[in-house]
Scaffold this motif. Sequence first.
Motif, short mmCIF file in Angstrom:
data_model
loop_
_atom_site.label_atom_id
_atom_site.label_comp_id
_atom_site.label_asym_id
_atom_site.label_seq_id
_atom_site.Cartn_x
_atom_site.Cartn_y
_atom_site.Cartn_z
N LEU A 1 -5.85 -0.61 -3.47
CA LEU A 1 -6.28 -1.41 -2.32
C LEU A 1 -6.50 -2.86 -2.72
CD1 LEU A 1 -7.35 -1.64 0.62
CD2 LEU A 1 -9.58 -0.96 -0.26
N ILE A 2 -7.16 -3.06 -3.86
CA ILE A 2 -7.42 -4.42 -4.34
C ILE A 2 -6.11 -5.14 -4.65
CG2 ILE A 2 -8.43 -5.74 -6.24
CD1 ILE A 2 -10.54 -3.50 -6.45
N ILE A 3 -5.20 -4.47 -5.34
CA ILE A 3 -3.92 -5.08 -5.71
C ILE A 3 -3.13 -5.50 -4.47
CG2 ILE A 3 -1.65 -4.61 -6.74
CD1 ILE A 3 -3.14 -2.77 -8.75
N SER B 1 0.83 -1.21 0.00
CA SER B 1 0.00 0.00 0.00
C SER B 1 0.86 1.26 0.00
CB SER B 1 -0.92 0.00 1.22
OG SER B 1 -1.83 -1.07 1.18
N ALA B 2 1.95 1.22 0.77
CA ALA B 2 2.87 2.38 0.82
C ALA B 2 3.54 2.59 -0.54
CB ALA B 2 3.92 2.16 1.91
N LEU B 3 3.97 1.50 -1.18
CA LEU B 3 4.59 1.61 -2.49
C LEU B 3 3.63 2.21 -3.51
CD1 LEU B 3 6.54 -1.78 -2.80
CD2 LEU B 3 7.52 0.50 -2.53
N LEU B 4 2.39 1.73 -3.49
CA LEU B 4 1.39 2.19 -4.45
C LEU B 4 0.94 3.62 -4.17
CD1 LEU B 4 -0.74 -1.08 -4.62
CD2 LEU B 4 0.69 -0.15 -6.44
N TYR B 5 1.23 4.11 -2.98
CA TYR B 5 0.84 5.47 -2.62
C TYR B 5 1.95 6.48 -2.87
CZ TYR B 5 -1.20 9.32 0.07
OH TYR B 5 -1.72 10.53 0.45
N TYR B 6 3.21 6.06 -2.62
CA TYR B 6 4.31 7.02 -2.65
C TYR B 6 5.18 6.94 -3.90
CZ TYR B 6 3.31 8.05 2.26
OH TYR B 6 2.71 8.44 3.43
#
Length: 239
Positions: free
Chosen positions: A215-217, A197-202
């Motif tokens: 979120l799904i991934i 989640s952190a990777l996909l956000y930052y």
Amino acid sequence: MQKSNSRRARFTAGFRCGAPIMLGYAPVAFAFAVGAVGSGLPWWIVVLISLTNFTSAGQKAGADLMISCAPLSEIGAAVFVINIRYILMSLSLTQRMLKMPLVKKLTLANGVTDEIYFLSMKQDRLSGWFFAGLSVGPYVGWVGGTLCGALAGAVLPASLSSALGIALFAMFIAIIIPEIKKSRAVAVVCVLAAGLSALLYYVPVLNAIPSGWALIIAAVIAAAVGAWLFPMPDEEVAA
């Protein structure tokens, strides 16, 4: 008359069993509603969400995506992935339920939550009337708490609404931490999901993925890795 009394007795026994859950759900639903209304959702929409989607994590994710104006496909997929465990729980409960029509089973399945499932699995043979009583109290507590929180959120200051919104995250932490301490598998899956989640956000490029799909991934990959690293023993599957 005797059969009616028996049904009433089973329903009452289930209601008493679920009363502590009802008391626990109400303040969490209140906090959810205050935060959702404070973020811009109309109070009646927030109440409608609780009426039709009896799950804290799914509701929180869905409400956040609605606030961010995510497309319906993204909201639906995210809520489905989060709530998919209830399908498995419902299938498990059908093995313990006394014989009843499929329509009744599908109706009762709407009352399945983690806590209700846990108490239901402690029954050797699960009566439909007992389960109805077990789930109706928590449902009333959840919807009632949402209604009170939604009405309060419409008049409370924004700073107080934000503070109450933290209560929902505190509940999730309170649920996760004991399980992490008990199970290495749960700890690995939780840490992996948080890291993804952190990777996909930052991370640039990755953060272009809409929050719902991110979120799904994260959830699917973490669950798949957990199932691969920590498969359930055959004897547990058979049980």
